[in-house]
Design a protein around this motif. Structure first.
Motif, PDB file in Angstrom:
ATOM      1  N   PRO A  11       3.904  -5.612   7.632  1.00  0.00           N
ATOM      2  CA  PRO A  11       2.881  -6.075   6.680  1.00  0.00           C
ATOM      3  C   PRO A  11       2.781  -7.595   6.589  1.00  0.00           C
ATOM      4  CG  PRO A  11       4.755  -5.095   5.534  1.00  0.00           C
ATOM      5  CD  PRO A  11       4.913  -4.773   6.978  1.00  0.00           C
ATOM      6  N   ILE A  62      -1.303  -2.338  -9.017  1.00  0.00           N
ATOM      7  CA  ILE A  62       0.007  -1.694  -8.860  1.00  0.00           C
ATOM      8  C   ILE A  62      -0.114  -0.203  -9.143  1.00  0.00           C
ATOM      9  CG2 ILE A  62       2.352  -1.518  -9.807  1.00  0.00           C
ATOM     10  CD1 ILE A  62       2.226  -4.531 -10.378  1.00  0.00           C
ATOM     11  N   GLY A  65      -2.315   1.641  -6.590  1.00  0.00           N
ATOM     12  CA  GLY A  65      -1.549   1.688  -5.340  1.00  0.00           C
ATOM     13  C   GLY A  65      -0.506   2.792  -5.381  1.00  0.00           C
ATOM     14  N   VAL A 280      -4.004  -1.698  -1.090  1.00  0.00           N
ATOM     15  CA  VAL A 280      -2.732  -2.131  -1.681  1.00  0.00           C
ATOM     16  C   VAL A 280      -1.600  -1.209  -1.233  1.00  0.00           C
ATOM     17  CG1 VAL A 280      -1.457  -2.361  -3.847  1.00  0.00           C
ATOM     18  CG2 VAL A 280      -3.782  -3.262  -3.672  1.00  0.00           C
ATOM     19  N   GLY A 284       1.467  -2.159   1.267  1.00  0.00           N
ATOM     20  CA  GLY A 284       2.803  -1.988   0.701  1.00  0.00           C
ATOM     21  C   GLY A 284       3.621  -0.910   1.372  1.00  0.00           C
ATOM     22  N   ASN A 286       3.226   2.209   1.309  1.00  0.00           N
ATOM     23  CA  ASN A 286       3.403   3.358   0.403  1.00  0.00           C
ATOM     24  C   ASN A 286       4.769   3.354  -0.269  1.00  0.00           C
ATOM     25  OD1 ASN A 286       0.826   4.806   0.725  1.00  0.00           O
ATOM     26  ND2 ASN A 286       1.495   5.072   2.842  1.00  0.00           N
ATOM     27  N   SER A 287       5.380   2.185  -0.342  1.00  0.00           N
ATOM     28  CA  SER A 287       6.654   2.011  -1.039  1.00  0.00           C
ATOM     29  C   SER A 287       6.377   1.427  -2.417  1.00  0.00           C
ATOM     30  CB  SER A 287       7.572   1.076  -0.251  1.00  0.00           C
ATOM     31  OG  SER A 287       8.618   0.578  -1.063  1.00  0.00           O
ATOM     32  N   GLY A 290       7.219  -2.217  -2.477  1.00  0.00           N
ATOM     33  CA  GLY A 290       6.286  -2.950  -1.627  1.00  0.00           C
ATOM     34  C   GLY A 290       4.916  -3.072  -2.265  1.00  0.00           C
ATOM     35  N   ILE A 291       4.518  -2.071  -3.023  1.00  0.00           N
ATOM     36  CA  ILE A 291       3.206  -2.073  -3.669  1.00  0.00           C
ATOM     37  C   ILE A 291       3.123  -3.172  -4.721  1.00  0.00           C
ATOM     38  CG2 ILE A 291       1.794  -0.747  -5.316  1.00  0.00           C
ATOM     39  CD1 ILE A 291       2.443   1.732  -3.562  1.00  0.00           C
ATOM     40  N   PHE A 293       4.465  -6.196  -4.597  1.00  0.00           N
ATOM     41  CA  PHE A 293       4.169  -7.448  -3.893  1.00  0.00           C
ATOM     42  C   PHE A 293       2.770  -7.423  -3.267  1.00  0.00           C
ATOM     43  CE2 PHE A 293       8.826  -7.177  -3.911  1.00  0.00           C
ATOM     44  CZ  PHE A 293       9.135  -8.414  -4.461  1.00  0.00           C
ATOM     45  N   SER A 294       2.387  -6.267  -2.749  1.00  0.00           N
ATOM     46  CA  SER A 294       1.054  -6.125  -2.169  1.00  0.00           C
ATOM     47  C   SER A 294      -0.022  -6.328  -3.232  1.00  0.00           C
ATOM     48  CB  SER A 294       0.922  -4.738  -1.535  1.00  0.00           C
ATOM     49  OG  SER A 294      -0.374  -4.508  -1.055  1.00  0.00           O
TER      50      SER A 294
END
Length: 351
Positions: A11, A62, A65, A280, A284, A286-287, A290-291, A293-294
């Motif tokens: 990413p 968030i 996502g 998003v 991320g 799909n974590s 991670g989402i 920060f995305s």
């Protein structure tokens, strides 16, 4: 290279490539990409006001996502987060306006719960159709997005008002707005919803990675036949995953109604937040972590782009091109993975 490192590098590489190709497009149209990106950065993080606006923009991202990710873990593509968000928005505002006079400790949780329930019910429809009749969830959720928009506008004009285009402001007892956070950020629109969104991401991380349900969720997503053979209820998992996804998207709508706008108003078209949530979640990986920060990145791009026309003379629509390029490179992650593997093998041979 390990899968965990790849999950982090891909990413980041996609974002860098998206920014680089976006810069090339700006050059082709005669704009200065350096000035544009400086203006974008300053408009997203230049002072506490812009930072507050960026975080506020990231809050619903968030949650939507997470909504997309939890469904994807079960092998479902929840295109309906947009409609679920709208239902959560109107549900939360309806309760906020209907129970004025309650204590904030009762009124606000009740309004948030209404947003979750309205979104969950809207997602239950495609979930149960998929689980029982194998109806494609993509088609159903797309149709329900339009239905939700019309219902949203109807309730605003015919239930919450008398042919008005906007409801009255929700009472303070149901509001997520925070004078403390606003004062800290030079009176931006930052509200307490960010804590709820981050808390939901942490809870989803625990559920997906540390619980039996999370294991079953991923198992059904990988192979429904094998999961059924192992004794798991595939239909139940599908329905529950969609209910959770809808509840999260509905909560994102509550963030808009109770935190950002403090009202509901007639929408000529969908706001697009639910669709942005797909990007998003994709960026991320799909974590849930991670989402977060995305979502901040997408919030920064959306808010920072508003600064580009005035400071750098660059149309903020070009940010949508950059976002599209980032999504393209994330979707084409196999190319990045192939390049990294080639590089790793070449490095191993030279040693």
């Amino acid at each position: 290279m390990s899968k965990k490192i790849q999950a982090l590098v891909i990413p980041i590489t996609a974002v860098i490539l998206g920014l680089l190709f976006g810069a090339l497009i700006m050059l082709l149209f005669g704009y200065n990409p350096v000035d544009a990106y400086i203006a974008l950065f300053q408009g997203a993080f230049g002072d506490s006001f812009y930072l507050g606006e960026t975080i506020r923009q990231a809050t619903p991202y968030i949650l939507v996502g997470l909504s997309i990710a939890i469904a994807f873990k079960a092998g479902l593509f929840n295109i309906g987060a947009e409609g679920q968000l709208l239902m959560g928005w109107i549900g939360a505002v309806s309760v906020a306006l209907s129970f004025d006079g309650l204590s904030k400790w009762i009124h606000l949780p009740l309004a948030l719960l209404a947003g979750i329930i309205f979104g969950a019910i809207w997602a239950f429809i495609p979930g149960i159709l998929k689980a029982t009749l194998r109806v494609n969830e993509v088609i159903v959720t797309i149709m329900l997005n339009y239905t939700a928009l019309y219902i949203f506008n109807y309730i605003v004009q015919n239930v919450l008002t008398n042919q008005m285009d906007k409801t009255k402001e929700i009472p303070a007892s149901a509001s997520l707005q925070s004078p403390f956070l606003q004062e800290m950020t030079q009176y931006s629109s930052l509200h307490w919803g960010i804590l709820i969104a981050v808390g939901c991401a942490l809870i989803m991380w625990l559920v997906i990675d540390k619980t039996t349900f999370g294991y079953e969720l991923k198992s059904v997503g990988f192979n429904q036949n094998a999961s059924k053979y192992a004794g798991m209820s595939v239909a139940k998992t599908i329905v529950i995953s969609m209910i959770i996804a809808g509840g999260l998207a509905g909560l994102a709508g509550a963030m808009e109604g109770l935190g950002n706008y403090g009202t509901a108003y007639v929408l000529p078209t969908s706001p697009g937040t639910g669709f942005d949530g797909i990007a998003v979640a994709l960026l991320g990986g799909n974590s849930p972590i991670g989402i977060i920060f995305s979502a901040i990145l997408f919030g920064a791009l959306k808010v920072g782009s508003l600064n580009m026309p005035a400071v750098a003379g660059v149309p903020n629509e070009l940010v949508n091109v950059v976002i599209a390029l980032i999504i393209f490179f994330v979707a084409s992650s196999y190319i990045i993975r192939w390049a990294m593997d080639k590089f790793a093998k070449k490095g191993a041979k030279t040693k």
